[in-house]
Design a protein around this motif. Structure first.
Motif, PDB file in Angstrom:
ATOM      1  N   UNK A   1       0.842  -1.207   0.000  1.00  0.00           N
ATOM      2  CA  UNK A   1       0.000   0.000   0.000  1.00  0.00           C
ATOM      3  C   UNK A   1       0.876   1.255   0.000  1.00  0.00           C
ATOM      4  N   UNK A   2       1.929   1.261   0.813  1.00  0.00           N
ATOM      5  CA  UNK A   2       2.840   2.417   0.814  1.00  0.00           C
ATOM      6  C   UNK A   2       3.493   2.567  -0.558  1.00  0.00           C
ATOM      7  N   UNK A   3       3.978   1.469  -1.114  1.00  0.00           N
ATOM      8  CA  UNK A   3       4.658   1.541  -2.408  1.00  0.00           C
ATOM      9  C   UNK A   3       3.707   2.039  -3.503  1.00  0.00           C
ATOM     10  N   UNK A   4       2.451   1.612  -3.433  1.00  0.00           N
ATOM     11  CA  UNK A   4       1.447   2.059  -4.415  1.00  0.00           C
ATOM     12  C   UNK A   4       1.248   3.572  -4.312  1.00  0.00           C
ATOM     13  N   UNK A   5       1.193   4.091  -3.091  1.00  0.00           N
ATOM     14  CA  UNK A   5       1.003   5.537  -2.917  1.00  0.00           C
ATOM     15  C   UNK A   5       2.231   6.301  -3.417  1.00  0.00           C
ATOM     16  N   UNK A   6       3.427   5.774  -3.119  1.00  0.00           N
ATOM     17  CA  UNK A   6       4.655   6.427  -3.599  1.00  0.00           C
ATOM     18  C   UNK A   6       4.666   6.456  -5.129  1.00  0.00           C
ATOM     19  N   UNK A   7       4.310   5.326  -5.739  1.00  0.00           N
ATOM     20  CA  UNK A   7       4.234   5.258  -7.200  1.00  0.00           C
ATOM     21  C   UNK A   7       3.157   6.193  -7.732  1.00  0.00           C
ATOM     22  N   UNK A   8       2.064   6.308  -6.973  1.00  0.00           N
ATOM     23  CA  UNK A   8       0.957   7.179  -7.372  1.00  0.00           C
ATOM     24  C   UNK A   8       1.399   8.633  -7.512  1.00  0.00           C
ATOM     25  N   UNK A   9       2.272   9.082  -6.620  1.00  0.00           N
ATOM     26  CA  UNK A   9       2.778  10.459  -6.702  1.00  0.00           C
ATOM     27  C   UNK A   9       3.515  10.648  -8.032  1.00  0.00           C
TER      28      UNK A   9
ATOM     29  N   UNK B   1      -5.621  17.860  -7.629  1.00  0.00           N
ATOM     30  CA  UNK B   1      -6.211  17.527  -6.317  1.00  0.00           C
ATOM     31  C   UNK B   1      -5.818  16.100  -5.897  1.00  0.00           C
ATOM     32  N   UNK B   2      -5.891  15.175  -6.842  1.00  0.00           N
ATOM     33  CA  UNK B   2      -5.570  13.782  -6.517  1.00  0.00           C
ATOM     34  C   UNK B   2      -4.087  13.630  -6.168  1.00  0.00           C
ATOM     35  N   UNK B   3      -3.240  14.414  -6.833  1.00  0.00           N
ATOM     36  CA  UNK B   3      -1.800  14.363  -6.513  1.00  0.00           C
ATOM     37  C   UNK B   3      -1.586  14.784  -5.060  1.00  0.00           C
ATOM     38  N   UNK B   4      -2.227  15.882  -4.684  1.00  0.00           N
ATOM     39  CA  UNK B   4      -2.099  16.351  -3.298  1.00  0.00           C
ATOM     40  C   UNK B   4      -2.611  15.302  -2.305  1.00  0.00           C
ATOM     41  N   UNK B   5      -3.744  14.705  -2.643  1.00  0.00           N
ATOM     42  CA  UNK B   5      -4.321  13.687  -1.749  1.00  0.00           C
ATOM     43  C   UNK B   5      -3.397  12.472  -1.667  1.00  0.00           C
ATOM     44  N   UNK B   6      -2.790  12.117  -2.789  1.00  0.00           N
ATOM     45  CA  UNK B   6      -1.903  10.951  -2.801  1.00  0.00           C
ATOM     46  C   UNK B   6      -0.639  11.231  -1.977  1.00  0.00           C
ATOM     47  N   UNK B   7      -0.144  12.463  -2.056  1.00  0.00           N
ATOM     48  CA  UNK B   7       1.003  12.827  -1.204  1.00  0.00           C
ATOM     49  C   UNK B   7       0.624  12.662   0.267  1.00  0.00           C
ATOM     50  N   UNK B   8      -0.597  13.054   0.593  1.00  0.00           N
ATOM     51  CA  UNK B   8      -1.085  12.880   1.964  1.00  0.00           C
ATOM     52  C   UNK B   8      -1.221  11.400   2.331  1.00  0.00           C
ATOM     53  N   UNK B   9      -1.634  10.573   1.352  1.00  0.00           N
ATOM     54  CA  UNK B   9      -1.747   9.129   1.616  1.00  0.00           C
ATOM     55  C   UNK B   9      -0.386   8.504   1.919  1.00  0.00           C
ATOM     56  N   UNK B  10       0.655   8.991   1.231  1.00  0.00           N
ATOM     57  CA  UNK B  10       2.013   8.502   1.518  1.00  0.00           C
ATOM     58  C   UNK B  10       2.322   8.756   2.999  1.00  0.00           C
ATOM     59  N   UNK B  11       2.041   9.989   3.429  1.00  0.00           N
ATOM     60  CA  UNK B  11       2.291  10.374   4.820  1.00  0.00           C
ATOM     61  C   UNK B  11       1.485   9.490   5.783  1.00  0.00           C
TER      62      UNK B  11
ATOM     63  N   UNK C   1       5.291  -4.014  -7.226  1.00  0.00           N
ATOM     64  CA  UNK C   1       4.456  -2.809  -7.284  1.00  0.00           C
ATOM     65  C   UNK C   1       5.271  -1.629  -7.817  1.00  0.00           C
ATOM     66  N   UNK C   2       6.520  -1.511  -7.343  1.00  0.00           N
ATOM     67  CA  UNK C   2       7.375  -0.401  -7.793  1.00  0.00           C
ATOM     68  C   UNK C   2       7.641  -0.501  -9.295  1.00  0.00           C
ATOM     69  N   UNK C   3       7.901  -1.722  -9.748  1.00  0.00           N
ATOM     70  CA  UNK C   3       8.158  -1.932 -11.170  1.00  0.00           C
ATOM     71  C   UNK C   3       6.971  -1.536 -12.035  1.00  0.00           C
ATOM     72  N   UNK C   4       5.791  -1.879 -11.581  1.00  0.00           N
ATOM     73  CA  UNK C   4       4.590  -1.534 -12.357  1.00  0.00           C
ATOM     74  C   UNK C   4       4.429  -0.008 -12.402  1.00  0.00           C
ATOM     75  N   UNK C   5       4.669   0.640 -11.282  1.00  0.00           N
ATOM     76  CA  UNK C   5       4.585   2.104 -11.229  1.00  0.00           C
ATOM     77  C   UNK C   5       5.575   2.739 -12.200  1.00  0.00           C
ATOM     78  N   UNK C   6       6.796   2.208 -12.211  1.00  0.00           N
ATOM     79  CA  UNK C   6       7.818   2.753 -13.112  1.00  0.00           C
ATOM     80  C   UNK C   6       7.431   2.534 -14.573  1.00  0.00           C
ATOM     81  N   UNK C   7       6.808   1.369 -14.833  1.00  0.00           N
ATOM     82  CA  UNK C   7       6.371   1.083 -16.215  1.00  0.00           C
ATOM     83  C   UNK C   7       5.279   2.073 -16.642  1.00  0.00           C
ATOM     84  N   UNK C   8       4.391   2.415 -15.718  1.00  0.00           N
ATOM     85  CA  UNK C   8       3.329   3.372 -16.045  1.00  0.00           C
ATOM     86  C   UNK C   8       3.934   4.744 -16.359  1.00  0.00           C
TER      87      UNK C   8
END
Ligand SMILES: [Fe+2]
Ligand SMILES: [Fe+2]
Length: 197
Positions: free
Chosen positions: A13-21, A42-52, A75-82
């Motif tokens: 879940x943490x890695x997904x939020x980090x990738x989300x940013x 707005x979603x970027x800001x919310x995702x930064x908050x989710x990381x926290x 999860x990190x690899x998929x984020x990088x691919x996106x």
């Protein structure tokens, strides 16, 4: 419940939020539609908050937030691919096409994000004590935002594609206009699109 797999879920879940940013930061380079840009800001800001929030959860549970797990690496690899997919689309110079790639990248990232938080909700039902309390506090802050991230962006991706095909699109999408927050609401919104044209 299997404690080790609960930890795995929290690390993913943490890695997904980090990738989300990273996904949103790149998606904002691809976006053309001004309303969608506002949404994603707005979603970027919310995702930064989710990381926290996720980092705080791990700290409260005495877990090392830098711990690597095989699932986390995936999860990190998929984020990088996106992110690479958006960079590739941008380098090809067609902004409209890049926006579609970005919308799909956000939907893919948010599908995982949404599922993580749904599963955290399931864990809460069975968990006790500090784990239950810590996860519930986090979940209460995040859950509604994840519904919006996924269902609204799915609507944007569909309507922008329809527009690109030369057909009449509902923009902003019905999911946005109807402030959808559930899967059944999203299905109803999609069904009502023909009346909104
Ligand atoms: Fe999130
Ligand atoms: Fe999200």
């Amino acid at each position: 419940m299997k404690d080790e797999q609960v930890r795995e879920l929290l690390y993913q879940a943490l890695e997904t939020e980090l990738g989300g940013v990273e996904v949103y930061t790149n998606a904002l380079q691809c976006v053309e539609n001004e309303e969608l840009q506002e949404e994603w800001e707005k979603y970027l800001e919310q995702t930064q908050n989710h990381v926290q929030i996720m980092q705080d959860v791990l700290i409260k549970l005495g877990l090392d937030q830098n711990e690597e797990t095989p699932g986390r690496e995936v999860v990190r690899n998929i984020g990088e691919a996106l992110v690479s997919s958006m960079q590739l689309a941008l380098s090809e110079g067609d902004r409209g096409a890049a926006q579609l790639v970005a919308a799909e990248a956000v939907v893919l990232a948010e599908t995982k994000d949404h599922q993580n938080w749904h599963l955290i909700g399931e864990v809460i039902k069975k968990a006790k004590g500090e784990l239950a309390k810590t996860l519930k506090e986090a979940h209460d802050q995040v859950e509604d935002e994840e519904d919006e991230h996924l269902y609204h962006t799915k609507g944007w991706a569909r309507e922008l594609w329809i527009e690109s095909l030369g057909m009449k699109a509902v923009l902003p999408p019905p999911e946005e206009v109807k402030e959808v927050e559930t899967a059944i609401g999203a299905a109803r919104a999609e069904q009502s699109r023909s009346q909104m044209l």
